[in-house]
Scaffold this active site. Structure first.
Site, PDB file in Angstrom:
ATOM      1  N   HIS A  73      57.063  79.738   8.426  1.00  0.00           N
ATOM      2  CA  HIS A  73      57.231  80.393   7.126  1.00  0.00           C
ATOM      3  C   HIS A  73      55.840  78.738   6.775  1.00  0.00           C
ATOM      4  O   HIS A  73      55.650  78.031   7.323  1.00  0.00           O
ATOM      5  CB  HIS A  73      57.416  79.902   6.282  1.00  0.00           C
ATOM      6  CG  HIS A  73      58.673  81.099   5.301  1.00  0.00           C
ATOM      7  ND1 HIS A  73      58.903  81.831   4.359  1.00  0.00           N
ATOM      8  CD2 HIS A  73      58.723  82.745   6.594  1.00  0.00           C
ATOM      9  CE1 HIS A  73      58.853  82.940   4.234  1.00  0.00           C
ATOM     10  NE2 HIS A  73      59.185  82.952   5.590  1.00  0.00           N
ATOM     11  N   GLU A 108      53.678  88.164   5.442  1.00  0.00           N
ATOM     12  CA  GLU A 108      54.436  88.529   3.553  1.00  0.00           C
ATOM     13  C   GLU A 108      52.870  87.601   3.171  1.00  0.00           C
ATOM     14  O   GLU A 108      52.249  86.647   3.885  1.00  0.00           O
ATOM     15  CB  GLU A 108      55.569  87.208   3.202  1.00  0.00           C
ATOM     16  CG  GLU A 108      56.375  88.339   3.970  1.00  0.00           C
ATOM     17  CD  GLU A 108      57.267  86.719   5.350  1.00  0.00           C
ATOM     18  OE1 GLU A 108      56.673  86.055   5.270  1.00  0.00           O
ATOM     19  OE2 GLU A 108      57.895  87.683   6.199  1.00  0.00           O
TER      20      GLU A 108
END
Length: 318
Positions: free
Chosen positions: A38, A106
């Site tokens: 991330h 994402e």
């Protein structure tokens, strides 16, 4: 036979804490590790985002367990050629015990360079081309590629993977499961969904591993554990495609106001009831998962690993 690993959450913990968890996981009897990739955490309460490739290098010098990324997006934030180099080096450092889990990503992590956030269909097409590019580079041969999404000009990896480097493809819907069956060495999915696994098998995944896992919050007081899980990981319970399209932690915090503590308590194993935790993990075993990764939410890491060593993992093995 299903193997059980520990999930290292780069969103929630510092690099030092993640390395400590890896040591504890090995000592507790976990046989492998997974690690998230991330740029941002899901919310500010989680509060971390170390670079996964630096963490994998450190893990290779800390424990002897296999490591899998769950998952890396090799399409937007990093070009697939750069991702291929990082993955190949990770494979070498881990003596071939590295697997590259990939997905369509994402917006939270991938929008940061200002690129347009594509539709799922475009992201899936980008992922398929990226996997093709990476696999060609893994051979060590020089590559020039001009595709719909990527250009590679006279690139060659001089540090190639240590043997075959599996590329496992993540999917959370029918089309993604079919893509994983067609192009993946394995299927990553985070719920024990028999239908999705069936689609993966029918699309070419027969005989390939299914990989996934869950988060838990072990603690002496179940209500306190549920409150901790609700504070740190309400985002796991957002519906539909919100997880793919919201661009910032602040947006996730706003959306998470819809998630109640009761909802989290119903869906996340919390507290110190061994059977509750074992039952949740067994759902993945019964669904046919080959690798199941368990991540502990919150600060009670020592208690969690002691419970895994003495109670949870022995019960799962029995």
């Amino acid at each position: 036979m299903t193997s059980f690993g520990y999930f290292l959450s780069c969103e929630e913990f510092t690099p030092t804490q993640l390395l400590d968890q890896a040591r504890r996981a090995a000592a507790a009897g976990f046989s492998r590790l997974a690690i998230s990739d991330h740029f941002h955490p899901w919310n500010d309460a989680q509060g971390n985002s170390p670079l996964v490739w630096s963490m994998i290098g450190a893990l290779s010098q800390t424990v002897d367990l296999p490591v899998t990324t769950l998952v890396t997006c090799p399409t937007t934030r990093l070009h697939p050629a750069v991702t291929a180099q990082a993955a190949a080096t990770s494979s070498r450092l881990l003596d071939g015990r590295f697997a590259l889990g990939v997905g369509t990503g994402e917006a939270l992590n991938e929008h940061i360079l200002g690129d347009r956030w594509p539709s799922f269909e475009d992201r899936a097409d980008m992922l398929e081309e990226a996997v093709e590019v990476m696999r060609k580079l893994f051979t060590g041969r020089q590559l020039s590629h001009r595709g719909r999404h990527y250009t590679v000009d006279n690139a060659r990896l001089y540090t190639t993977p240590a043997g075959h480097l599996p590329v496992h493809v993540s999917g959370f819907g029918p089309k993604a499961a079919e893509l994983a069956g067609r192009i993946g060495d394995g299927f990553v999915t985070m719920s024990p969904d028999h239908e999705a696994i069936g689609r993966f098998r029918d699309a070419g995944g027969d005989g390939k591993p299914v990989i996934g896992g869950l988060k838990v919050c072990w603690g002496e007081d179940r209500e306190e554990a549920a409150a901790t899980a609700h504070r740190l990981w309400p985002t796991e319970h957002l519906p539909g495609e919100l997880g793919q399209i919201l661009p910032t932690p602040a947006h996730f915090e706003q959306a998470s106001q819809l998630v109640t503590r009761e909802q989290v308590s119903r869906n996340v194993p919390c507290g110190n009831d061994v059977e509750e935790h074992v039952h949740a993990v067994r759902a993945y075993v019964d669904a046919g998962f080959d690798e199941v990764y368990i991540g502990q939410i919150g600060p009670d890491q020592a208690e969690f690993f002691a419970a895994c060593r003495d109670k949870i993992l022995p019960a799962l093995a029995g």
